[in-house]
Scaffold this active site. Structure first.
Site, PDB file in Angstrom:
ATOM      1  N   PRO A 180      -6.633  44.337 -23.804  1.00 62.43           N
ATOM      2  CA  PRO A 180      -7.108  43.399 -22.630  1.00 62.43           C
ATOM      3  C   PRO A 180      -7.514  41.955 -22.806  1.00 62.43           C
ATOM      4  CG  PRO A 180      -9.222  44.865 -22.699  1.00 62.43           C
ATOM      5  CD  PRO A 180      -7.945  45.327 -24.544  1.00 62.43           C
ATOM      6  N   GLY A 181      -7.332  41.470 -22.130  1.00 68.80           N
ATOM      7  CA  GLY A 181      -7.805  39.607 -21.258  1.00 68.80           C
ATOM      8  C   GLY A 181      -7.901  40.250 -19.512  1.00 68.80           C
ATOM      9  N   CYS A 208      -4.313  11.392 -11.886  1.00 70.18           N
ATOM     10  CA  CYS A 208      -3.276  11.200 -12.291  1.00 70.18           C
ATOM     11  C   CYS A 208      -1.307  11.739 -12.435  1.00 70.18           C
ATOM     12  CB  CYS A 208      -3.471   9.508 -12.480  1.00 70.18           C
ATOM     13  SG  CYS A 208      -5.409   8.740 -12.113  1.00 70.18           S
ATOM     14  N   GLU A 209      -1.151  12.741 -11.788  1.00 64.37           N
ATOM     15  CA  GLU A 209      -0.027  13.531 -12.630  1.00 64.37           C
ATOM     16  C   GLU A 209       0.324  14.026 -11.632  1.00 64.37           C
ATOM     17  OE1 GLU A 209       0.264  15.647 -16.209  1.00 64.37           O
ATOM     18  OE2 GLU A 209      -1.132  14.512 -17.209  1.00 64.37           O
ATOM     19  N   TYR A 213      -7.561  32.882 -18.243  1.00 60.93           N
ATOM     20  CA  TYR A 213      -7.487  31.512 -19.122  1.00 60.93           C
ATOM     21  C   TYR A 213      -7.615  30.420 -18.174  1.00 60.93           C
ATOM     22  CZ  TYR A 213      -5.058  35.189 -21.024  1.00 60.93           C
ATOM     23  OH  TYR A 213      -4.735  36.659 -22.253  1.00 60.93           O
TER      24      TYR A 213
HETATM   25  N1  LLP Z   1      -4.390  40.265 -27.685  1.00 60.69           N
HETATM   26  C1  LLP Z   1      -3.753  38.926 -28.503  1.00 60.69           C
HETATM   27  C2  LLP Z   1      -2.995  38.729 -29.955  1.00 60.69           C
HETATM   28  C3  LLP Z   1      -2.247  38.164 -27.379  1.00 60.69           C
HETATM   29  O1  LLP Z   1      -2.163  37.081 -28.182  1.00 60.69           O
HETATM   30  C4  LLP Z   1      -3.174  38.172 -25.946  1.00 60.69           C
HETATM   31  C5  LLP Z   1      -3.290  36.640 -25.309  1.00 60.69           C
HETATM   32  C6  LLP Z   1      -3.587  39.122 -25.267  1.00 60.69           C
HETATM   33  C7  LLP Z   1      -4.195  40.077 -26.381  1.00 60.69           C
HETATM   34  C8  LLP Z   1      -4.517  39.003 -24.476  1.00 60.69           C
HETATM   35  O2  LLP Z   1      -3.451  39.029 -23.515  1.00 60.69           O
HETATM   36  P1  LLP Z   1      -3.620  39.944 -22.028  1.00 60.69           P
HETATM   37  O3  LLP Z   1      -4.234  41.164 -22.169  1.00 60.69           O
HETATM   38  O4  LLP Z   1      -4.619  39.075 -21.853  1.00 60.69           O
HETATM   39  O5  LLP Z   1      -2.095  39.652 -21.429  1.00 60.69           O
HETATM   40  N2  LLP Z   1      -2.206  31.084 -20.787  1.00 60.69           N
HETATM   41  C9  LLP Z   1      -1.856  32.323 -20.307  1.00 60.69           C
HETATM   42  C10 LLP Z   1      -1.894  33.906 -21.434  1.00 60.69           C
HETATM   43  C11 LLP Z   1      -1.357  34.118 -22.614  1.00 60.69           C
HETATM   44  C12 LLP Z   1      -1.896  34.861 -23.666  1.00 60.69           C
HETATM   45  C13 LLP Z   1      -2.066  34.891 -24.818  1.00 60.69           C
HETATM   46  N3  LLP Z   1      -1.542  35.982 -25.428  1.00 60.69           N
HETATM   47  C14 LLP Z   1      -2.140  32.337 -18.919  1.00 60.69           C
HETATM   48  O6  LLP Z   1      -2.908  31.640 -18.144  1.00 60.69           O
HETATM   49  O7  LLP Z   1      -1.135  33.249 -18.226  1.00 60.69           O
END
Ligand code: LLP
Length: 420
Positions: A274-275, A342-343, A371
């Site tokens: 989880p992130g 500037c965008e 993120y």
């Molecule tokens: N594991 C893998 C292999 C991943 O590629 C990712 C996220 C995660 C775990 C964690 O996912 P989460 O639990 O955070 O959904 N920058 C984008 C999100 C990109 C996610 C990429 N991979 C945003 O700001 O929404």
């Protein structure tokens, strides 16, 4: 319990007025609540009680050392995707046995570094990577523990940029080809094939895609075991969504409930990555209004944070709540909240109803913990923001604001350009 709340008209983070932190460290500023982080980690991890599991925080969502340290103390591991993330994880003190290494483009040096560090699992994503890992491990006299990342072709029903488990996405190995890849990898001398991994996307607001993916993986695992390939680790990746606006994602306990039963009967260790669900609503970006202006019918609040600090609205058209740090009671207006870059893509909200701000006033961009800082840059030569962790009535700078010197670190003007 929510830790970003108003007391009278002041926004607090835990027991400190946000404006008090700003007085010390300025803006733009990322502010994280320690209690929220811990509560989110525990809610997630506890949801899986009863099954053998390891919660590997996905550090791409936020890789600050202090934040990693907090999760380490809670017993967590990390999901990494680069040598740089491995370096950070080890610096923070993550046990190598709790690190899983994902990513479609691992470089030889990264593989060597991870083998030397003895990480728990390599989630490999292509035939060529399997061969390369076998070679690198062989040259080092090591055996790499491997999970093949499966692309189960399940629609996560999320934004196309963060959907990863469809057959048109670059990630993983197609589930129909997986058995032969497993057989090939199992025959390689320097690999110990022991896992299956998968990550179907991010910001999922339903449980059903996870359940579908799990169903497909369990069928595959059964076949692998019949073929004599034993699977000890099942890594389901991350992806559980959060409320930015009106989304109503499942609570971690609902997610866990939906998948636990399948797993209770097995002896596998479940790995979760989880992130966002832990970080997202544990952090805000605080910024100051510099100017207000109207062009024809459009009202703009120009603030001192920009797309280099938080790129999600520009990149994904993402919604982030905008709140006053001190409610003025002035009434609301409809405005665009924009940065100084500037965008035209440099905005945090468009046509949003917010309190009418005056220059010098502070606003909070909500749900910015995941993120946010980790995707920030120095575009327009803007030093990156300061990061602060609040714990009860105290706050701690966990990353100093960058200086102008930081901006040019490593840059060199060759002699031939230096004139007498
Ligand atoms: N594991 C893998 C292999 C991943 O590629 C990712 C996220 C995660 C775990 C964690 O996912 P989460 O639990 O955070 O959904 N920058 C984008 C999100 C990109 C996610 C990429 N991979 C945003 O700001 O929404």
């Amino acid at each position: 319990m929510h830790h970003f709340q108003y007391k009278k008209s002041e926004l607090y983070c835990e027991e400190i007025p946000v404006s008090e932190v700003v007085l010390e460290v300025g803006t733009p500023l990322y502010l994280y609540s320690h209690a929220t982080l811990r509560q989110h980690f525990r809610a997630f991890d506890d949801a899986f009680a009863g099954v053998k599991h390891l919660t590997c925080f996905s550090m791409k969502s936020n890789s600050n050392l202090a934040i990693l340290r907090l999760f380490i103390l809670e017993g967590g591991g990390v999901d990494i995707v680069s040598g740089g993330e491995l370096y950070r994880a080890l610096k923070a003190g993550v046990e190598p046995g709790k690190i899983v290494f994902s990513g479609v483009g691992k470089q030889v040096e990264d593989l060597e570094y991870a083998l030397k560090s003895d990480v728990l699992l390599f989630n490999v994503e292509s035939t060529q990577e399997i061969l390369r890992l076998n070679d690198v491990a062989g040259a080092m006299g090591k055996k790499a523990r491997v999970a093949i990342r499966i692309n189960p072709d399940v629609d996560p029903k999320t934004h196309p940029y963060v959907s990863t488990g469809l057959k048109e996405n670059k990630f993983g190995i197609d589930i129909s080809e997986a058995p032969e890849q497993y057989t090939a990898a199992a025959g390689m001398k320097n690999l110990k094939v022991c896992g299956v991994s998968c990550h179907i996307g991010s910001q999922l607001t339903q449980v059903s895609p996870f359940v579908d993916a799990l169903g497909k993986l369990m069928q595959m695992i059964k076949k692998l075991e019949e073929a004599g390939i034993r699977i000890d680790y099942l890594d389901l990746g991350g992806g559980l969504g959060i409320t930015y606006d009106k989304e109503d994602p499942p609570h971690p306990s609902e997610y866990a409930k939906a998948i636990k039963d399948e797993l209770k009967m097995t002896d596998m260790t479940l790995i979760l990555e989880p992130g966002r669900v832990i970080m997202g609503n544990a952090g805000i970006l605080v910024t100051k209004v510099l100017y207000t202006k109207s062009i024809k019918d459009n009202l703009f609040f120009i603030v001192d944070a920009a797309m280099n600090d938080l790129i999600r609205p520009s990149l994904y058209d993402s919604y982030h709540g905008i709140q006053s740090v001190k409610k003025s009671g002035r009434g609301t207006v409809t405005a665009d909240i924009v940065g100084p870059i500037c965008e035209s893509g440099d905005f945090f909200a468009k046509g949003r109803e917010v309190e009418s701000f005056e220059p010098g006033e502070l606003l909070a961009i909500m749900s910015a913990g995941a993120y946010g800082f980790s995707m920030s840059s120095n575009y327009n030569s803007r030093p990156r923001a300061c990061e602060v962790m609040v714990r009860k009535d105290r706050f701690y700078v966990i990353r100093a604001r960058e200086s102008y010197e930081d901006l040019i670190r490593g840059e060199v003007i060759p002699d031939f350009l230096i004139q007498e």
